[in-house]
Motif scaffolding. Structure first.
Motif, short mmCIF file in Angstrom:
data_model
loop_
_atom_site.label_atom_id
_atom_site.label_comp_id
_atom_site.label_asym_id
_atom_site.label_seq_id
_atom_site.Cartn_x
_atom_site.Cartn_y
_atom_site.Cartn_z
N GLU A 1 0.82 -1.21 0.00
CA GLU A 1 0.00 0.00 0.00
C GLU A 1 0.86 1.26 0.00
OE1 GLU A 1 -2.73 -0.19 3.20
OE2 GLU A 1 -3.62 -2.10 2.57
N GLN A 2 2.14 1.08 -0.06
CA GLN A 2 3.08 2.19 -0.14
C GLN A 2 3.02 3.11 1.06
OE1 GLN A 2 2.77 4.10 -3.94
NE2 GLN A 2 3.32 2.24 -5.04
N ARG A 3 2.67 2.53 2.22
CA ARG A 3 2.80 3.32 3.45
C ARG A 3 4.23 3.28 3.94
NH1 ARG A 3 -1.43 0.33 6.98
NH2 ARG A 3 -0.47 -1.31 5.75
N LEU A 4 4.95 2.23 3.58
CA LEU A 4 6.38 2.11 3.93
C LEU A 4 7.21 2.39 2.69
CD1 LEU A 4 6.58 -1.06 6.20
CD2 LEU A 4 7.18 1.27 6.83
N PRO A 5 7.78 3.55 2.59
CA PRO A 5 8.56 3.86 1.38
C PRO A 5 9.83 3.04 1.30
CG PRO A 5 8.45 5.75 2.88
CD PRO A 5 7.76 4.62 3.55
N PRO A 6 10.31 2.80 0.09
CA PRO A 6 11.56 2.05 -0.09
C PRO A 6 12.69 2.69 0.69
CG PRO A 6 10.49 2.44 -2.19
CD PRO A 6 9.71 3.19 -1.18
N GLY A 7 13.49 1.86 1.29
CA GLY A 7 14.62 2.36 2.05
C GLY A 7 14.34 2.54 3.52
N THR A 8 13.09 2.48 3.91
CA THR A 8 12.75 2.67 5.32
C THR A 8 13.43 1.63 6.19
OG1 THR A 8 10.58 3.50 4.67
CG2 THR A 8 10.87 2.86 6.98
N LYS A 9 14.03 2.07 7.25
CA LYS A 9 14.66 1.14 8.18
C LYS A 9 13.59 0.42 8.97
CE LYS A 9 17.96 -0.45 10.96
NZ LYS A 9 18.76 0.04 12.08
N LEU A 10 13.76 -0.88 9.05
CA LEU A 10 12.82 -1.69 9.84
C LEU A 10 13.57 -2.24 11.05
CD1 LEU A 10 11.06 -3.54 6.89
CD2 LEU A 10 10.16 -1.64 8.22
N SER A 11 13.70 -1.42 12.04
CA SER A 11 14.43 -1.82 13.24
C SER A 11 13.73 -2.96 13.95
CB SER A 11 14.57 -0.62 14.17
OG SER A 11 14.66 -1.04 15.51
N GLU A 12 14.50 -3.93 14.36
CA GLU A 12 13.90 -5.09 15.02
C GLU A 12 13.14 -4.67 16.27
OE1 GLU A 12 16.93 -7.90 15.75
OE2 GLU A 12 17.31 -8.30 13.65
N ALA A 13 13.76 -3.82 17.04
CA ALA A 13 13.14 -3.40 18.29
C ALA A 13 11.83 -2.65 18.03
CB ALA A 13 14.11 -2.53 19.09
N GLU A 14 11.89 -1.73 17.08
CA GLU A 14 10.70 -0.94 16.77
C GLU A 14 9.57 -1.81 16.27
OE1 GLU A 14 10.57 3.23 14.71
OE2 GLU A 14 12.61 2.45 14.59
N VAL A 15 9.88 -2.63 15.28
CA VAL A 15 8.85 -3.49 14.71
C VAL A 15 8.29 -4.40 15.79
CG1 VAL A 15 8.41 -5.34 13.06
CG2 VAL A 15 9.85 -3.41 12.41
N GLY A 16 9.19 -4.97 16.57
CA GLY A 16 8.73 -5.85 17.64
C GLY A 16 7.80 -5.14 18.60
N ALA A 17 8.16 -3.93 18.95
CA ALA A 17 7.33 -3.17 19.88
C ALA A 17 5.97 -2.86 19.27
CB ALA A 17 8.05 -1.88 20.28
N ALA A 18 5.98 -2.54 17.99
CA ALA A 18 4.74 -2.18 17.31
C ALA A 18 3.74 -3.33 17.34
CB ALA A 18 5.03 -1.77 15.88
N PHE A 19 4.24 -4.54 17.33
CA PHE A 19 3.34 -5.68 17.31
C PHE A 19 3.34 -6.45 18.63
CE2 PHE A 19 4.32 -4.90 12.87
CZ PHE A 19 3.07 -4.94 12.30
#
Lengths: 242, 242
Positions: free
Chosen positions: B32-50
């Motif tokens: 859906e292009q909410r995450l633009p190319p190149g966006t960092k997907l930090s493990e900690a951040e992603v983990g916290a988000a979910f």
DNA sequence: ATGCGGCTGATCGTATACAATCCATGCCTA
DNA sequence: TAGGCATGGATTGTATACGATCAGCCGCAT
């Protein structure tokens, strides 16, 4: 080992990438048919075999599962995949679609150096056959297709084909009629000749026929021989219906 | 969400499969292009988000990396992939090769029920466009292609196409000229008509033209425009060169 | 004797702790 | 003042510990 040209994307695989190492080792073992379909790949055992922790083992197994050559059942573990006849047909349908096109691109794009490498590869294939080294012969036979894909220049399709050839190894192991290696080296030589002549019409056709020959050697259709029985046995000897 | 038909292989995904959940969430966000190319997907951040641990996050990120929509750099982390023009061309070459064939199969195989579902899908697409819901429109637009692949009956190719469409979303996000959604719903309707008529000649051609139109809207070739700036911004506002 | 229920061992699923690596900031020196 | 180096913080890589789940086994009741 050709994998250099078809890596997972990261070029920095020096010695630290343990995951990649055991992934490749299992991959090769499956392609060479040392690991028969259905074999249990216990995390502990695999980890011990390579002297790594379960973390690494796990990642490798999951990657192989994504490639379709390992099946992971929740709370049960990982197994070498056992493609059913339908999946086998789909894999071949995919190869029939993809490989002739890759071959045409390769016929157009192949350089003198590419052809030299292919020649060397064919010699290695012939040598392996001559000394009855079946494992090497099988692996090289599959690699020949990957090299053509590599020459074609489309890494996306080449990557896809890599998974397909591995699955083909499993399919041949299960449904193969003759105990011969997957492909005859003669047809590979013929393909080479067409590539050398940059024959953009003939080469794809030759590839298509080649694939048809491989598939013709399979015994799909009726019950996969020991496969169903084996599945029943493995799942606890509960007769499925009758 | 259509993913049911294209799962990773295990049918027992009830509620316990956390990995799958965040994998799909990130996948959708990228499509859906909410995450633009190149966006960092930090493990900690992603983990916290979910609200899951890094273990789960990691597995999901690795799976997405295997699908080609996330890039993992050793000791640096995971990023939304940023396909270069060459890769973009390869992805489209793969789609041009695969999708017309899938469309032909679908034209032959589609049942009344399949057509009804497609109709409903088209209506949803149109509705999303009407209410300016760009995200939904983009996702449904891609899903249309996957539904056709699904109807074709070849799960292996359908799975491959799934990854390709996701990568296409990234490509459109980077190189897309117009800000319109990826595909026009008109061409999808045309495709539907051909499928409904079981037109095994016209449907593949229509699909091929459709893909050509999508690719024609891209601006490959020269520098990836805003992509470099985005990277600079995300990496800490350090001006790259000038 | 046979079928059922609980138990035990093993294996996997997940979380967390610790080590290694990298990036950035600030200091020192030329 | 500019450049280089050392140090600190943050992030990832790996291993391990603990809990959950499953398969098989044994004993008991019918």
């Amino acid at each position: 080992m050709l994998n250099d040209a078809l890596g997972t994307g990261d070029g920095t695989r020096s010695a630290a990438d343990q995951t990649h190492r055991i992934q490749e080792a299992i991959y090769d073992a499956i392609v060479e048919q040392r690991l028969p379909p259905g074999t249990k790949l216990s995390e502990a055992e695999v980890g011990a075999a390579f002297a790594v922790s379960r973390t690494i083992t796990r990642r490798a197994l999951h990657a192989l599962a994504h490639a379709g050559i390992v099946t992971i059942e929740r709370n049960r573990g990982a197994f070498v995949a056992r493609p059913d006849p339908e999946e086998a047909r789909q894999v071949f349908a995919a190869r029939r679609l993809v490989e002739p096109d890759l071959t045409r691109s390769a016929a157009r794009a192949c350089t003198r150096a590419d052809l030299a490498r292919l020649r060397k590869h064919l010699d290695a294939e012939a040598a392996a056959l001559k000394r009855d080294d079946r494992r090497t012969a099988i692996r090289l036979s599959g690699d020949f297709h990957l090299r053509i894909a590599d020459i074609s220049g489309n890494a996306v399709l080449a990557r896809f084909l890599r998974d397909l050839t591995a699955r083909t190894s499993l399919i041949v192991a299960i449904y193969g009629r003759s105990r011969a290696s997957a492909c005859g080296v003669d047809e590979h030589r013929e393909l080479y000749e067409m590539l050398a002549r940059h024959d953009e019409k003939g080469a794809p056709l030759a590839m298509l026929h080649h694939l048809d020959h491989i598939e013709a050697d399979l015994d799909l259709g009726d019950a996969p021989d020991g496969a169903v029985d084996l599945a029943a046995i493995l799942r606890g000897a509960a007769a499925p219906r009758d």
